[in-house]
Write an enzyme that holds these catalytic residues in place. Sequence first.
Site, PDB file in Angstrom:
ATOM      1  N   HIS A 274       6.326  15.951 -20.024  1.00 19.97           N
ATOM      2  CA  HIS A 274       6.448  15.272 -18.717  1.00 19.97           C
ATOM      3  C   HIS A 274       7.629  14.286 -18.751  1.00 19.97           C
ATOM      4  CE1 HIS A 274       5.352  13.291 -15.047  1.00 19.97           C
ATOM      5  NE2 HIS A 274       4.153  13.831 -14.979  1.00 19.97           N
TER       6      HIS A 274
ATOM      7  N   ASP B 243       7.270  17.451  -5.409  1.00 19.88           N
ATOM      8  CA  ASP B 243       6.323  17.809  -6.469  1.00 19.88           C
ATOM      9  C   ASP B 243       6.136  19.330  -6.483  1.00 19.88           C
ATOM     10  OD1 ASP B 243       4.355  17.856  -8.385  1.00 19.88           O
ATOM     11  OD2 ASP B 243       2.957  16.526  -7.335  1.00 19.88           O
TER      12      ASP B 243
ATOM     13  N   GLU C 171      10.038  18.735 -16.007  1.00 20.27           N
ATOM     14  CA  GLU C 171       8.954  18.853 -16.978  1.00 20.27           C
ATOM     15  C   GLU C 171       8.746  20.306 -17.400  1.00 20.27           C
ATOM     16  OE1 GLU C 171       5.545  17.183 -14.880  1.00 20.27           O
ATOM     17  OE2 GLU C 171       6.866  15.908 -13.736  1.00 20.27           O
TER      18      GLU C 171
END
Length: 303
Positions: free
Chosen positions: A162, A206, A267
């Site tokens: 992450h 996201d 990520e």
Amino acid sequence: MPVEDQNDRVVVSHPTKKDVKVTILKYGATVISWEANGAEQLWLSSAAKLDGSKAVRGGIPLVFPVFGKQKNPDHPTFKLPQHGFARTSTWEFLGQTTENPVAVQFGLGPENVEPATLSLWGEGKYDFSLILTITLGEDFLESQIEVENTGKDDFEFNWLFHTYYRTPDITDTLVTNLVDQSCYDQLIAEEYKEKSPVISFHEEFDRIYKNVPTDLLIQMVQFGKVLHNVERKNLPDAVVWNPWIKKSQGMGDFEPKEGYKNMLCIEPGHVSEMVKLSPRKKWQGAQKAFLGGEINIQSNIFQ
Ligand code: BG6
């Protein structure tokens, strides 16, 4: 000394370039700083908890054995907290393995995980060994993970690095080489093909880019200059995340509140599908972040 074990953290300096350094907190084996090319390369919240009371907000938290919250109530990871327990367990420092580039290793097994949390994964029946290798070069930082099933039962897991990169200004930052890739947009719960030739950021973002061929290099670019290159080994997915204004205001450990302007998470992981591992089997994945170089457009952005 290129490797210093300082109680709660390990500081690794490059053997010949003294200003190139990486700091790894034993809690979560979280990289909390990577200094190279005269600057900090990672974003770390000024309110991040580094005392083991909460996952670190920034740096490179490790996500295992589940990414986000498991939606399937019948899956053995269902009861686990968001992003699992690797980022909230204290890893063992195993020592230095190579000199130049300099590498160090950390290990995590069931004995290092809080029993109450461990029991949330398949009632605590799984046995596993995780070895994290952090390698520091003059202009790169590689994080490699090996997961071994040391128990008697098959298990399934997600893995994800992450990584919070620093950027001078998110509104000038572009991400390359994800056009035409399938993505799942977590904000609208929809799946589609990425149509932007290069990705830019103007609001909360996201997305899980799925099965992105690992020969595609993901680059963070600003004003024609490459800030970061992200190479992946055996990690088919890439989550791209920026919480923007409202979401970062809602996170108590996200400071300064304007910090979203200076960070972007890229990520690499194995998250759209789980890895299934049988007893005595091993699985490996890695990300390599390196600085500079040319913009390398590998997809047809003029279609
Ligand atoms: C990202 C997810 O990987 O992690 C986001 O895609 C999530 O949905 C973010 O908000 C941060 O998660 P956490 O648990 O560290 O607040």
